[in-house]
Design a protein around this motif. Structure first.
Motif, PDB file in Angstrom:
ATOM      1  N   LYS A 203       0.871  -1.181   0.000  1.00 34.48           N
ATOM      2  CA  LYS A 203       0.000   0.000   0.000  1.00 34.48           C
ATOM      3  C   LYS A 203       0.906   1.229   0.000  1.00 34.48           C
ATOM      4  N   VAL A 204       0.654   2.119  -0.906  1.00 37.03           N
ATOM      5  CA  VAL A 204       1.574   3.252  -1.067  1.00 37.03           C
ATOM      6  C   VAL A 204       0.913   4.555  -0.642  1.00 37.03           C
ATOM      7  N   ASP A 205       1.671   5.323   0.107  1.00 42.11           N
ATOM      8  CA  ASP A 205       1.260   6.688   0.433  1.00 42.11           C
ATOM      9  C   ASP A 205       2.010   7.606  -0.539  1.00 42.11           C
ATOM     10  N   TYR A 206       1.275   8.277  -1.401  1.00 36.33           N
ATOM     11  CA  TYR A 206       1.905   9.091  -2.445  1.00 36.33           C
ATOM     12  C   TYR A 206       2.144  10.553  -2.042  1.00 36.33           C
ATOM     13  N   SER A 207       1.853  10.871  -0.790  1.00 36.46           N
ATOM     14  CA  SER A 207       1.857  12.285  -0.372  1.00 36.46           C
ATOM     15  C   SER A 207       3.111  13.064  -0.782  1.00 36.46           C
ATOM     16  N   LEU A 208       4.265  12.537  -0.401  1.00 34.10           N
ATOM     17  CA  LEU A 208       5.503  13.251  -0.722  1.00 34.10           C
ATOM     18  C   LEU A 208       6.499  12.267  -1.334  1.00 34.10           C
ATOM     19  N   TYR A 209       6.720  12.425  -2.613  1.00 39.23           N
ATOM     20  CA  TYR A 209       7.441  11.471  -3.435  1.00 39.23           C
ATOM     21  C   TYR A 209       8.782  12.099  -3.808  1.00 39.23           C
ATOM     22  N   LEU A 210       9.850  11.503  -3.325  1.00 40.62           N
ATOM     23  CA  LEU A 210      11.191  12.012  -3.672  1.00 40.62           C
ATOM     24  C   LEU A 210      11.726  11.277  -4.884  1.00 40.62           C
ATOM     25  N   VAL A 211      12.087  12.032  -5.912  1.00 40.79           N
ATOM     26  CA  VAL A 211      12.761  11.475  -7.082  1.00 40.79           C
ATOM     27  C   VAL A 211      14.215  11.924  -6.974  1.00 40.79           C
ATOM     28  N   THR A 212      15.145  10.969  -6.972  1.00 44.60           N
ATOM     29  CA  THR A 212      16.537  11.360  -6.750  1.00 44.60           C
ATOM     30  C   THR A 212      17.184  11.843  -8.043  1.00 44.60           C
ATOM     31  N   ASP A 213      18.254  12.555  -7.878  1.00 44.93           N
ATOM     32  CA  ASP A 213      19.027  13.061  -9.006  1.00 44.93           C
ATOM     33  C   ASP A 213      20.429  13.278  -8.467  1.00 44.93           C
ATOM     34  N   SER A 214      21.411  12.612  -9.091  1.00 46.13           N
ATOM     35  CA  SER A 214      22.760  12.786  -8.564  1.00 46.13           C
ATOM     36  C   SER A 214      23.637  13.610  -9.492  1.00 46.13           C
ATOM     37  N   THR A 215      23.011  14.321 -10.438  1.00 44.27           N
ATOM     38  CA  THR A 215      23.822  15.198 -11.292  1.00 44.27           C
ATOM     39  C   THR A 215      24.261  16.414 -10.477  1.00 44.27           C
ATOM     40  N   PRO A 216      25.454  16.950 -10.799  1.00 40.72           N
ATOM     41  CA  PRO A 216      26.035  18.017  -9.969  1.00 40.72           C
ATOM     42  C   PRO A 216      25.142  19.262  -9.839  1.00 40.72           C
ATOM     43  N   ALA A 217      24.329  19.532 -10.850  1.00 40.83           N
ATOM     44  CA  ALA A 217      23.492  20.733 -10.771  1.00 40.83           C
ATOM     45  C   ALA A 217      22.488  20.625  -9.623  1.00 40.83           C
ATOM     46  N   VAL A 218      22.081  19.396  -9.303  1.00 44.63           N
ATOM     47  CA  VAL A 218      21.081  19.193  -8.250  1.00 44.63           C
ATOM     48  C   VAL A 218      21.740  18.790  -6.934  1.00 44.63           C
ATOM     49  N   LEU A 219      22.634  17.815  -7.025  1.00 49.23           N
ATOM     50  CA  LEU A 219      23.304  17.288  -5.828  1.00 49.23           C
ATOM     51  C   LEU A 219      24.684  17.929  -5.708  1.00 49.23           C
ATOM     52  N   LYS A 220      24.775  18.879  -4.812  1.00 56.67           N
ATOM     53  CA  LYS A 220      26.020  19.662  -4.749  1.00 56.67           C
ATOM     54  C   LYS A 220      27.191  18.792  -4.293  1.00 56.67           C
ATOM     55  N   ASP A 221      26.962  17.933  -3.319  1.00 53.75           N
ATOM     56  CA  ASP A 221      28.033  17.086  -2.793  1.00 53.75           C
ATOM     57  C   ASP A 221      27.649  15.613  -2.988  1.00 53.75           C
ATOM     58  N   PRO A 222      28.218  14.954  -4.033  1.00 53.02           N
ATOM     59  CA  PRO A 222      27.811  13.589  -4.378  1.00 53.02           C
ATOM     60  C   PRO A 222      28.017  12.597  -3.236  1.00 53.02           C
ATOM     61  N   SER A 223      28.963  12.871  -2.338  1.00 55.30           N
ATOM     62  CA  SER A 223      29.217  11.927  -1.244  1.00 55.30           C
ATOM     63  C   SER A 223      28.034  11.906  -0.264  1.00 55.30           C
ATOM     64  N   LYS A 224      27.143  12.881  -0.402  1.00 57.04           N
ATOM     65  CA  LYS A 224      26.030  12.973   0.547  1.00 57.04           C
ATOM     66  C   LYS A 224      24.751  12.287   0.053  1.00 57.04           C
ATOM     67  N   PHE A 225      24.820  11.619  -1.109  1.00 54.70           N
ATOM     68  CA  PHE A 225      23.613  11.079  -1.733  1.00 54.70           C
ATOM     69  C   PHE A 225      22.742  10.264  -0.767  1.00 54.70           C
TER      70      PHE A 225
END
Ligand code: 3NM
Ligand code: MG
Length: 525
Positions: free
Chosen positions: A5-27
């Motif tokens: 059963k899924v709660d769709y309220s807050l859905y995180l889509v990840t992105d590890s490109t540098p423009a979005v993820l400033k520090d890749p080690s923190k993914f």
């Protein structure tokens, strides 16, 4: 194993490109923090990773999401989802066919699909999608190869089509693209479709990338976003519509003015230099407590005082815009009203751009402008470019009414078009008001101060009925102008100003004392 059963309220889509993820080690740390903050669903989206590396990341991420009992979906790669044994996939229009993915994954996995049109949505429903990711809602730097920006109106059309085709309850929906804490209440509220069966049909949640992946504090950001998703229905005043049939608006005017008088609500004005003083005096005369504060940081505190905000872009600057966004956001979060006055909206490209970004950055309870300004606001949203509206010609009364109604419907708010005759609508009910005096046009800032007067009435009565609060403020304002203009001591615009402030005050005091003689002048249909 049954489908989770899924709660769709807050859905995180990840992105590890540098423009979005400033520090890749923190993914992984960021995803963990977001889960601690309340993210209810996670999608691993890697557009360039090699298969081996992708699977490794997915395994590790799945361990983390399992700790929080949150499903993990894989973007595009059915093979990766199978290898990891996570809860499902999310596929785009150019990825594997949904039916094939279903065959490979089986019925107990979750499959979501990106859709941006009614046709795509109905096809995905037919093919057995569990949920749809509807977008792109607003333009976003996170994904630039998007097909189309569909806005709230586009999302609503898709929800309506799903409802009519009988998929609404079966297939869940989230929207995606450019969403953040400033526009989430707006999109959730405005994308509602008023269905045939139930009162209102809305999205099940929102999907974000950068609002969490690029946040300084992903846990705090997630918490805040989830709170917004869960609190948005408070905006709805629509259920009150049926009460209106029982009492005419003129009967309610005294109640609203008395309530203003008793509560002295705050009106926070971010207004132009020309009218600050006059607006503050009008606010006091009608019974409000004005504060003229253009610095957005103050809004977080001010919004908690039960008042309303006026955003008047009469002397707009780039810095001013950022202040507006902050303030609008604070009032949206506090569920206190915002009045937008798009002064000179069509005059320059800067102002047209400002209107567009203000609309995208928060929910506006009331939009008030003259004919040209309202036309510009209508044309500012992609895909609705001046449909049937020529900006140079003056509209016929029928077209004015039509424009006000359709803008109010689109924005799910109250729209006021001022002029010799004023048109007011919340998309369902409309009022045409023919009060006022020509002196109002000979004095600077009277248009702007109507916005302030409206904000005072709204602060006192927005939880009951926004439309009636607006109509009350308009009648109070314009009848005061008529009475003032007729006074023996008024010889022209200069003496009019002081007489006008007197009569705004006198009307309030008379009303509080039960003397409603002034309201007999009301020319409202
Ligand atoms: N899909 P942000 S928009 C992954 O429209 C994705 O299908 C989109 O990123 C679509 O929350 C998008 O940072 C990126 O704006 C959304
Ligand atoms: Mg894809």
């Amino acid at each position: 194993m049954p489908k989770p059963k899924v709660d769709y309220s807050l859905y995180l889509v990840t992105d590890s490109t540098p423009a979005v993820l400033k520090d890749p080690s923190k993914f992984f740390e960021i995803v963990r923090e977001s889960l601690r903050g309340g993210v209810t669903l996670v999608q691993l989206r890697e557009k360039t990773a090699d298969t081996g590396e992708f699977i490794k990341t997915a395994r590790k991420l799945h361990e983390i999401t399992q700790e929080y009992n949150v499903p993990l979906l894989i973007n595009d790669r059915v093979d990766v989802a199978l290898a990891v044994g996570c809860e499902g996939v999310h596929i785009g229009q150019d990825d594997m066919e949904l039916k094939t993915a279903r065959q490979l994954l089986g019925d107990d996995k979750i499959i979501g699909m990106t859709v941006s049109s009614i046709d795509e949505a109905l096809k995905a429903c037919e093919d057995g999608a569990d949920y749809l990711g509807i977008g792109t809602v607003y333009a976003t730097p996170t994904k630039t190869n998007t097909k189309s920006i569909i806005g709230a109106a586009g999302v609503r059309e898709i929800l309506a089509a799903m409802d009519h085709a009988g998929y609404y309850e079966k297939v869940k929906t989230v929207c995606i693209g450019g969403l953040n804490k400033a526009n989430i209440p707006r999109i959730l509220y405005q994308s509602q479709h008023f269905g045939d069966k139930s009162w209102t049909l809305a999205l099940d949640g929102v999907a974000v990338v950068s609002a969490i992946m690029s946040a300084d504090d992903p846990k705090e950001a997630s918490k805040e976003l989830l709170e917004l998703v869960n609190s948005w229905p408070k905006y709805r005043g629509d259920s009150l519509i049926h009460c209106r049939a029982q009492r005419g608006v003129l009967e309610v005017v005294p109640d609203i003015i008395k309530r203003v008088h008793e509560t002295k609500p705050l009106t926070h004005n971010m207004t132009n230099l020309v009218v600050q003083n006059f607006a503050a005096n009008v606010a006091l005369a009608v019974g409000g407590s004005p504060i003229m504060a253009n610095y957005g940081e103050e809004a977080a505190d001010l919004s908690k005082l039960g008042g309303s905000l006026v955003v008047n872009m009469g002397t707009v600057t780039p810095e001013g815009l950022l202040n507006y966004y902050k303030a609008m956001q604070a009032y949206n979060v506090a569920v206190q009203p915002v009045v937008f006055d798009p002064v000179g909206a069509g005059a320059t490209s800067v102002r047209r751009g400002a209107v567009k970004s203000i609309l995208a950055n928060g929910y506006l309870d009331v939009i008030k402008g003259n004919e040209g300004e309202i036309k510009t606001v209508w044309g500012a949203v992609d895909g609705e470019q001046q449909r049937g509206v020529d900006s140079s010609d003056s509209l016929t009364p029928e077209d004015k009414l039509d424009l006000v109604v359709k803008l109010a419907k689109r924005e799910h708010n109250v729209v006021v078009m001022t002029g010799k005759t004023d048109y007011v609508s919340d998309g369902y009910w409309t009022a045409i008001i023919a009060n006022g005096h020509e002196y109002l046009g000979l004095v600077t800032g009277t248009g702007c101060t109507i916005g302030t007067a409206i904000s005072v009435a709204l602060a006192a009565y927005h939880k009951q009925d926004k439309l009636w609060a607006v109509i009350t403020a308009m009648l109070h304002f314009e009848i005061a102008a008529e009475i003032a203009a007729e006074r023996w001591d008024v010889k022209g615009p200069g003496t009019f100003i002081s007489a006008f402030l007197d009569e705004l005050y006198n009307i309030r005091i008379a009303t509080v004392n039960g003397d409603m003689e002034w309201l007999k002048r009301a020319k409202i249909t």
